[in-house]
Motif scaffolding. Structure first.
Motif, PDB file in Angstrom:
ATOM      1  N   ASP A 268       0.788  -1.238   0.000  1.00  0.00           N
ATOM      2  CA  ASP A 268       0.000   0.000   0.000  1.00  0.00           C
ATOM      3  C   ASP A 268       0.818   1.286   0.000  1.00  0.00           C
ATOM      4  O   ASP A 268       0.258   2.363   0.125  1.00  0.00           O
ATOM      5  N   HIS A 269       2.148   1.192  -0.131  1.00  0.00           N
ATOM      6  CA  HIS A 269       2.964   2.401  -0.191  1.00  0.00           C
ATOM      7  C   HIS A 269       4.338   2.090  -0.781  1.00  0.00           C
ATOM      8  O   HIS A 269       4.659   0.934  -1.037  1.00  0.00           O
ATOM      9  N   VAL A 270       5.111   3.140  -0.994  1.00  0.00           N
ATOM     10  CA  VAL A 270       6.504   3.017  -1.423  1.00  0.00           C
ATOM     11  C   VAL A 270       7.365   3.583  -0.307  1.00  0.00           C
ATOM     12  O   VAL A 270       7.112   4.687   0.182  1.00  0.00           O
ATOM     13  N   ASN A 271       8.357   2.808   0.114  1.00  0.00           N
ATOM     14  CA  ASN A 271       9.322   3.293   1.097  1.00  0.00           C
ATOM     15  C   ASN A 271      10.541   3.849   0.371  1.00  0.00           C
ATOM     16  O   ASN A 271      11.076   3.207  -0.532  1.00  0.00           O
ATOM     17  N   VAL A 272      10.954   5.025   0.802  1.00  0.00           N
ATOM     18  CA  VAL A 272      12.217   5.599   0.362  1.00  0.00           C
ATOM     19  C   VAL A 272      13.134   5.521   1.571  1.00  0.00           C
ATOM     20  O   VAL A 272      12.910   6.204   2.576  1.00  0.00           O
ATOM     21  N   PHE A 273      14.114   4.627   1.504  1.00  0.00           N
ATOM     22  CA  PHE A 273      15.059   4.460   2.601  1.00  0.00           C
ATOM     23  C   PHE A 273      16.214   5.427   2.412  1.00  0.00           C
ATOM     24  O   PHE A 273      16.895   5.396   1.390  1.00  0.00           O
ATOM     25  N   LEU A 274      16.431   6.282   3.389  1.00  0.00           N
ATOM     26  CA  LEU A 274      17.516   7.259   3.353  1.00  0.00           C
ATOM     27  C   LEU A 274      18.682   6.742   4.182  1.00  0.00           C
ATOM     28  O   LEU A 274      18.509   6.448   5.366  1.00  0.00           O
ATOM     29  N   TYR A 275      19.845   6.638   3.570  1.00  0.00           N
ATOM     30  CA  TYR A 275      21.034   6.158   4.270  1.00  0.00           C
ATOM     31  C   TYR A 275      21.821   7.363   4.776  1.00  0.00           C
ATOM     32  O   TYR A 275      22.741   7.837   4.137  1.00  0.00           O
ATOM     33  N   ASP A 276      21.391   7.866   5.939  1.00  0.00           N
ATOM     34  CA  ASP A 276      21.979   9.107   6.449  1.00  0.00           C
ATOM     35  C   ASP A 276      22.428   9.035   7.894  1.00  0.00           C
ATOM     36  O   ASP A 276      22.890  10.019   8.449  1.00  0.00           O
ATOM     37  N   GLY A 277      22.289   7.876   8.523  1.00  0.00           N
ATOM     38  CA  GLY A 277      22.700   7.764   9.915  1.00  0.00           C
ATOM     39  C   GLY A 277      21.900   8.651  10.848  1.00  0.00           C
ATOM     40  O   GLY A 277      22.293   8.889  11.984  1.00  0.00           O
ATOM     41  N   GLY A 278      20.800   9.166  10.361  1.00  0.00           N
ATOM     42  CA  GLY A 278      19.954  10.027  11.183  1.00  0.00           C
ATOM     43  C   GLY A 278      20.536  11.404  11.446  1.00  0.00           C
ATOM     44  O   GLY A 278      20.077  12.114  12.336  1.00  0.00           O
ATOM     45  N   ILE A 279      21.532  11.819  10.644  1.00  0.00           N
ATOM     46  CA  ILE A 279      22.180  13.110  10.926  1.00  0.00           C
ATOM     47  C   ILE A 279      21.729  14.242  10.000  1.00  0.00           C
ATOM     48  O   ILE A 279      22.051  15.403  10.247  1.00  0.00           O
ATOM     49  N   VAL A 280      20.989  13.929   8.953  1.00  0.00           N
ATOM     50  CA  VAL A 280      20.534  14.974   8.041  1.00  0.00           C
ATOM     51  C   VAL A 280      19.277  15.629   8.623  1.00  0.00           C
ATOM     52  O   VAL A 280      18.325  14.938   8.979  1.00  0.00           O
ATOM     53  N   PRO A 281      19.274  16.945   8.726  1.00  0.00           N
ATOM     54  CA  PRO A 281      18.094  17.627   9.273  1.00  0.00           C
ATOM     55  C   PRO A 281      16.831  17.351   8.448  1.00  0.00           C
ATOM     56  O   PRO A 281      16.897  17.173   7.235  1.00  0.00           O
ATOM     57  N   ASP A 282      15.706  17.328   9.134  1.00  0.00           N
ATOM     58  CA  ASP A 282      14.407  17.104   8.503  1.00  0.00           C
ATOM     59  C   ASP A 282      13.438  18.184   8.977  1.00  0.00           C
ATOM     60  O   ASP A 282      12.450  17.892   9.644  1.00  0.00           O
ATOM     61  N   PRO A 283      13.714  19.447   8.631  1.00  0.00           N
ATOM     62  CA  PRO A 283      12.877  20.535   9.149  1.00  0.00           C
ATOM     63  C   PRO A 283      11.429  20.489   8.664  1.00  0.00           C
ATOM     64  O   PRO A 283      10.546  21.032   9.330  1.00  0.00           O
ATOM     65  N   ASP A 284      11.185  19.822   7.547  1.00  0.00           N
ATOM     66  CA  ASP A 284       9.824  19.748   7.015  1.00  0.00           C
ATOM     67  C   ASP A 284       9.067  18.524   7.517  1.00  0.00           C
ATOM     68  O   ASP A 284       7.903  18.335   7.168  1.00  0.00           O
TER      69      ASP A 284
END
Length: 129
Positions: free
Chosen positions: A64-80
């Motif tokens: 029911d969806h598409v996952n976009v996996f981001l390989y960033d170690g959780g360090i990239v800001p996600d202000p939005d």
């Protein structure tokens, strides 16, 4: 299309329902727009990956969806606030996109650019220390 498409990625995306094809193609275009040197490939036999000096992201279509996996170690800001899962994950996070969901292209492209910059600087593992 201003990039070299991997026919295996074309094949993988082409087997999906139309709405998932549209999502995957839009994400694909954003990844390549983030940096023209991005290379696409297939890893784990079936999963489209986008790489440049390390993994940037991967696509996985579910029922029911598409996952976009981001390989960033959780360090990239996600202000939005576009990340939907994996907030405490030590290696990456994901964005789940459902049929009819708009993609925040500006925010995703900025995150992709930061992941690429981090990869070029040695990768998130090095930067996280």
């Amino acid at each position: 299309m201003g990039y070299t498409a991997d026919p295996r990625v074309d094949d993988c995306i082409g087997k999906l329902p139309d709405w998932q094809q549209r999502i995957c193609q839009q994400v694909r275009e954003l990844v390549h727009a983030a940096d023209p040197e991005v290379v696409e490939t297939i890893k784990r036999s079936v999963q489209p990956y986008f790489v440049l000096d390390g993994n940037i992201c991967a696509l996985l279509a579910t029922k029911d969806h598409v996952n976009v996996f981001l390989y960033d170690g959780g360090i990239v800001p996600d202000p939005d606030g576009i990340v939907t899962a994996g907030h405490d994950n030590k290696t990456g996070r994901q964005i789940a996109i459902y049929a009819g969901d708009p993609i925040n292209a500006k925010a995703l492209k900025q995150m992709l650019r930061q992941i690429i910059a981090n990869n070029r600087a040695g990768g998130w593992r090095k930067l996280k220390k």
